[in-house]
Design a protein around this motif. Structure first.
Motif, PDB file in Angstrom:
ATOM      1  N   SER A 261       0.271   5.914  20.477  1.00 49.21           N
ATOM      2  CA  SER A 261       1.486   6.711  20.271  1.00 49.21           C
ATOM      3  C   SER A 261       1.862   6.829  18.799  1.00 49.21           C
ATOM      4  O   SER A 261       2.925   7.353  18.469  1.00 49.21           O
ATOM      5  CB  SER A 261       2.653   6.084  21.044  1.00 49.21           C
ATOM      6  N   LEU A 262       0.982   6.354  17.917  1.00 50.09           N
ATOM      7  CA  LEU A 262       1.289   6.318  16.491  1.00 50.09           C
ATOM      8  C   LEU A 262       0.322   7.207  15.711  1.00 50.09           C
ATOM      9  O   LEU A 262      -0.588   7.813  16.271  1.00 50.09           O
ATOM     10  CB  LEU A 262       1.206   4.879  15.978  1.00 50.09           C
ATOM     11  N   ALA A 263       0.546   7.271  14.410  1.00 48.75           N
ATOM     12  CA  ALA A 263      -0.407   7.924  13.517  1.00 48.75           C
ATOM     13  C   ALA A 263      -1.749   7.189  13.593  1.00 48.75           C
ATOM     14  O   ALA A 263      -1.815   6.076  14.127  1.00 48.75           O
ATOM     15  CB  ALA A 263       0.142   7.916  12.088  1.00 48.75           C
ATOM     16  N   PRO A 264      -2.832   7.780  13.077  1.00 50.48           N
ATOM     17  CA  PRO A 264      -4.135   7.100  13.133  1.00 50.48           C
ATOM     18  C   PRO A 264      -4.051   5.649  12.659  1.00 50.48           C
ATOM     19  O   PRO A 264      -3.391   5.345  11.662  1.00 50.48           O
ATOM     20  CB  PRO A 264      -5.000   7.955  12.205  1.00 50.48           C
ATOM     21  N   PHE A 265      -4.731   4.769  13.404  1.00 45.68           N
ATOM     22  CA  PHE A 265      -4.595   3.336  13.166  1.00 45.68           C
ATOM     23  C   PHE A 265      -4.841   2.970  11.708  1.00 45.68           C
ATOM     24  O   PHE A 265      -4.093   2.186  11.124  1.00 45.68           O
ATOM     25  CB  PHE A 265      -5.559   2.559  14.071  1.00 45.68           C
ATOM     26  N   TRP A 266      -5.883   3.506  11.095  1.00 45.73           N
ATOM     27  CA  TRP A 266      -6.226   3.088   9.741  1.00 45.73           C
ATOM     28  C   TRP A 266      -5.126   3.440   8.749  1.00 45.73           C
ATOM     29  O   TRP A 266      -4.876   2.694   7.800  1.00 45.73           O
ATOM     30  CB  TRP A 266      -7.566   3.688   9.321  1.00 45.73           C
ATOM     31  N   ARG A 267      -4.433   4.553   8.988  1.00 44.73           N
ATOM     32  CA  ARG A 267      -3.351   4.951   8.083  1.00 44.73           C
ATOM     33  C   ARG A 267      -2.143   4.008   8.229  1.00 44.73           C
ATOM     34  O   ARG A 267      -1.514   3.633   7.242  1.00 44.73           O
ATOM     35  CB  ARG A 267      -2.928   6.390   8.341  1.00 44.73           C
ATOM     36  N   VAL A 268      -1.832   3.640   9.455  1.00 43.84           N
ATOM     37  CA  VAL A 268      -0.712   2.715   9.680  1.00 43.84           C
ATOM     38  C   VAL A 268      -1.090   1.318   9.195  1.00 43.84           C
ATOM     39  O   VAL A 268      -0.255   0.600   8.637  1.00 43.84           O
ATOM     40  CB  VAL A 268      -0.310   2.686  11.171  1.00 43.84           C
ATOM     41  N   ALA A 269      -2.345   0.948   9.377  1.00 40.01           N
ATOM     42  CA  ALA A 269      -2.809  -0.359   8.892  1.00 40.01           C
ATOM     43  C   ALA A 269      -2.671  -0.457   7.380  1.00 40.01           C
ATOM     44  O   ALA A 269      -2.306  -1.517   6.846  1.00 40.01           O
ATOM     45  CB  ALA A 269      -4.251  -0.591   9.323  1.00 40.01           C
ATOM     46  N   LEU A 270      -2.940   0.628   6.677  1.00 38.52           N
ATOM     47  CA  LEU A 270      -2.776   0.624   5.227  1.00 38.52           C
ATOM     48  C   LEU A 270      -1.311   0.407   4.839  1.00 38.52           C
ATOM     49  O   LEU A 270      -1.014  -0.307   3.875  1.00 38.52           O
ATOM     50  CB  LEU A 270      -3.299   1.932   4.635  1.00 38.52           C
ATOM     51  N   VAL A 271      -0.403   1.011   5.594  1.00 42.52           N
ATOM     52  CA  VAL A 271       1.024   0.784   5.343  1.00 42.52           C
ATOM     53  C   VAL A 271       1.362  -0.688   5.576  1.00 42.52           C
ATOM     54  O   VAL A 271       2.081  -1.316   4.790  1.00 42.52           O
ATOM     55  CB  VAL A 271       1.897   1.680   6.246  1.00 42.52           C
ATOM     56  N   ALA A 272       0.835  -1.259   6.660  1.00 42.71           N
ATOM     57  CA  ALA A 272       1.090  -2.670   6.968  1.00 42.71           C
ATOM     58  C   ALA A 272       0.596  -3.576   5.850  1.00 42.71           C
ATOM     59  O   ALA A 272       1.292  -4.522   5.441  1.00 42.71           O
ATOM     60  CB  ALA A 272       0.422  -3.044   8.294  1.00 42.71           C
ATOM     61  N   LEU A 273      -0.582  -3.297   5.345  1.00 43.44           N
ATOM     62  CA  LEU A 273      -1.139  -4.109   4.259  1.00 43.44           C
ATOM     63  C   LEU A 273      -0.317  -3.942   2.987  1.00 43.44           C
ATOM     64  O   LEU A 273      -0.027  -4.926   2.287  1.00 43.44           O
ATOM     65  CB  LEU A 273      -2.596  -3.721   4.012  1.00 43.44           C
ATOM     66  N   ARG A 274       0.046  -2.715   2.679  1.00 44.70           N
ATOM     67  CA  ARG A 274       0.830  -2.465   1.468  1.00 44.70           C
ATOM     68  C   ARG A 274       2.190  -3.169   1.548  1.00 44.70           C
ATOM     69  O   ARG A 274       2.644  -3.788   0.579  1.00 44.70           O
ATOM     70  CB  ARG A 274       1.022  -0.968   1.281  1.00 44.70           C
ATOM     71  N   ALA A 275       2.839  -3.090   2.713  1.00 47.41           N
ATOM     72  CA  ALA A 275       4.137  -3.745   2.892  1.00 47.41           C
ATOM     73  C   ALA A 275       4.009  -5.258   2.784  1.00 47.41           C
ATOM     74  O   ALA A 275       4.840  -5.934   2.161  1.00 47.41           O
ATOM     75  CB  ALA A 275       4.734  -3.355   4.250  1.00 47.41           C
ATOM     76  N   HIS A 276       2.958  -5.794   3.394  1.00 46.33           N
ATOM     77  CA  HIS A 276       2.756  -7.246   3.365  1.00 46.33           C
ATOM     78  C   HIS A 276       2.553  -7.741   1.936  1.00 46.33           C
ATOM     79  O   HIS A 276       3.168  -8.727   1.515  1.00 46.33           O
ATOM     80  CB  HIS A 276       1.548  -7.607   4.227  1.00 46.33           C
ATOM     81  N   TYR A 277       1.713  -7.049   1.187  1.00 45.71           N
ATOM     82  CA  TYR A 277       1.416  -7.550  -0.153  1.00 45.71           C
ATOM     83  C   TYR A 277       2.536  -7.240  -1.146  1.00 45.71           C
ATOM     84  O   TYR A 277       2.625  -7.894  -2.195  1.00 45.71           O
ATOM     85  CB  TYR A 277       0.054  -7.049  -0.615  1.00 45.71           C
ATOM     86  N   ALA A 278       3.427  -6.315  -0.803  1.00 44.12           N
ATOM     87  CA  ALA A 278       4.657  -6.159  -1.587  1.00 44.12           C
ATOM     88  C   ALA A 278       5.506  -7.415  -1.437  1.00 44.12           C
ATOM     89  O   ALA A 278       6.125  -7.893  -2.396  1.00 44.12           O
ATOM     90  CB  ALA A 278       5.432  -4.924  -1.139  1.00 44.12           C
ATOM     91  N   GLN A 279       5.512  -7.987  -0.227  1.00 40.65           N
ATOM     92  CA  GLN A 279       6.236  -9.237  -0.003  1.00 40.65           C
ATOM     93  C   GLN A 279       5.548 -10.403  -0.707  1.00 40.65           C
ATOM     94  O   GLN A 279       6.212 -11.277  -1.270  1.00 40.65           O
ATOM     95  CB  GLN A 279       6.354  -9.519   1.493  1.00 40.65           C
ATOM     96  N   VAL A 280       4.226 -10.421  -0.655  1.00 40.09           N
ATOM     97  CA  VAL A 280       3.478 -11.483  -1.344  1.00 40.09           C
ATOM     98  C   VAL A 280       3.797 -11.462  -2.836  1.00 40.09           C
ATOM     99  O   VAL A 280       4.056 -12.503  -3.459  1.00 40.09           O
ATOM    100  CB  VAL A 280       1.965 -11.324  -1.110  1.00 40.09           C
ATOM    101  N   LEU A 281       3.780 -10.264  -3.423  1.00 36.91           N
ATOM    102  CA  LEU A 281       4.092 -10.129  -4.845  1.00 36.91           C
ATOM    103  C   LEU A 281       5.488 -10.645  -5.137  1.00 36.91           C
ATOM    104  O   LEU A 281       5.704 -11.361  -6.122  1.00 36.91           O
ATOM    105  CB  LEU A 281       3.965  -8.670  -5.277  1.00 36.91           C
ATOM    106  N   ARG A 282       6.446 -10.318  -4.275  1.00 38.18           N
ATOM    107  CA  ARG A 282       7.823 -10.768  -4.485  1.00 38.18           C
ATOM    108  C   ARG A 282       7.908 -12.300  -4.368  1.00 38.18           C
ATOM    109  O   ARG A 282       8.649 -12.943  -5.152  1.00 38.18           O
ATOM    110  CB  ARG A 282       8.759 -10.099  -3.484  1.00 38.18           C
ATOM    111  N   ARG A 283       7.188 -12.884  -3.454  1.00 42.24           N
ATOM    112  CA  ARG A 283       7.179 -14.347  -3.326  1.00 42.24           C
ATOM    113  C   ARG A 283       6.718 -15.003  -4.629  1.00 42.24           C
ATOM    114  O   ARG A 283       7.322 -15.968  -5.103  1.00 42.24           O
ATOM    115  CB  ARG A 283       6.236 -14.786  -2.201  1.00 42.24           C
ATOM    116  N   TRP A 284       5.632 -14.474  -5.184  1.00 41.68           N
ATOM    117  CA  TRP A 284       5.108 -15.061  -6.402  1.00 41.68           C
ATOM    118  C   TRP A 284       6.053 -14.809  -7.594  1.00 41.68           C
ATOM    119  O   TRP A 284       6.180 -15.672  -8.455  1.00 41.68           O
ATOM    120  CB  TRP A 284       3.697 -14.523  -6.687  1.00 41.68           C
ATOM    121  N   GLN A 285       6.682 -13.670  -7.630  1.00 41.70           N
ATOM    122  CA  GLN A 285       7.662 -13.412  -8.680  1.00 41.70           C
ATOM    123  C   GLN A 285       8.793 -14.442  -8.641  1.00 41.70           C
ATOM    124  O   GLN A 285       9.188 -14.985  -9.674  1.00 41.70           O
ATOM    125  CB  GLN A 285       8.249 -12.007  -8.538  1.00 41.70           C
TER     126      GLN A 285
END
Length: 289
Positions: A261-285
């Protein structure tokens, strides 16, 4: 009106259009609002929320003495006269049966978390939401999961007034996660939150990377505040730094389960990865000051 049975508390900051939609939805609640008071707490808006609230005779505008959404909710608790306090947010749309179902579900525990139904507003010609909204549809507001962890988010939460006397109010200093912190205090006193799937508010999925990133950073900032309050918390924070370098397995699994029911899996997965590593970056900051 006499003493209300239910007080609805809605914090808001610079969101007049969605506040109006929220109040419109409340005006059509099953059974009416004869025993309900609605308290809209302005959290330092540039354009006072009172301008919108004035359009709704059943609602009352308040001002929070200090900035922060949990400070605003505390101001609502302080002013509330009902025996039951129902929390939602200005960007939520309560369904017609929200108050009736949530109120009736509050039993001896006095604490109920309702369902938050995330919906998409942008879709292509085939009706498929875009990747960012798809990610939100798959991962945002898993209230039932939160209840299993012992708390409920304040986008949809019913609390008997007496619990605040016993547990205390929200930590007004927290940027995010005040509902989690309060739920932990309530659980420590033997209070168990119940889940009510029939008490529903709708919440729009975030549509832009800026909105999504701001949400993710705010969550990490709130977590950082909470963990700094104890030595054990600071050690848990440090331990998480390395663990969070791994891909977000839970988010990717949630996206996979709803992939049809979503956009193509690989495109949504890229959003998930980008969001996750934005949090990782903030943790390290934050870890590095």
């Amino acid at each position: 009106m006499g003493t209300p049975r239910v007080s609805v508390v809605i914090p808001v900051r610079d969101d007049p259009d969605r506040l109006r939609t929220c109040l419109d939805a409340l005006s059509h609640q099953e059974g009416g609002l004869s025993d309900v008071e609605v308290l809209v707490v302005d959290n330092a808006s540039r354009d006072p929320a009172a301008r919108v609230v004035a359009e709704y005779p059943f609602a009352r505008a308040l001002n929070a003495p200090e900035s922060g959404s949990y400070a605003a909710r505390n101001r609502g608790i302080e002013a509330a006269r009902g025996e039951l306090i129902a929390f939602t947010d200005a960007d939520c749309i309560p369904e017609r049966s929200w108050l009736a179902r949530g109120s009736s579900a509050v039993g001896e525990t006095g604490l109920v978390a309702g369902r938050v139904r995330v919906f998409a507003s942008a879709a292509d010609a085939a009706g498929t939401p875009d990747p960012i909204e798809s990610y939100e549809l798959a991962t945002a507001f898993p209230q039932q999961q939160y209840v299993r962890a012992g708390y409920g988010v304040t986008a949809n939460l019913f609390v008997r007034r007496e619990l605040f006397a016993a547990v205390g109010t929200f930590d007004a200093q927290l940027l995010s996660g005040g509902d989690l912190e309060w739920g932990q205090r309530a659980r420590a006193q033997g209070v168990r939150v119940q889940y009510c799937a029939d008490a529903v508010v709708a919440h729009p999925a975030r549509k832009t990377w800026h909105e999504l990133r701001r949400k993710k950073v705010r969550l990490i900032d709130g977590e950082h505040q909470r963990t700094r309050q104890s030595v054990s918390g600071r050690w848990r924070w440090r331990a998480k730094l390395l663990r969070t370098l791994a891909p977000p397995g839970g988010d990717l699994a949630a996206v996979w389960r709803r992939r049809h029911s979503l956009a193509p899996f690989w495109r949504v997965a890229l959003v998930a990865l980008r969001a996750h590593y934005a949090q990782v970056l903030r943790r390290w900051q934050l870890a590095l000051g």
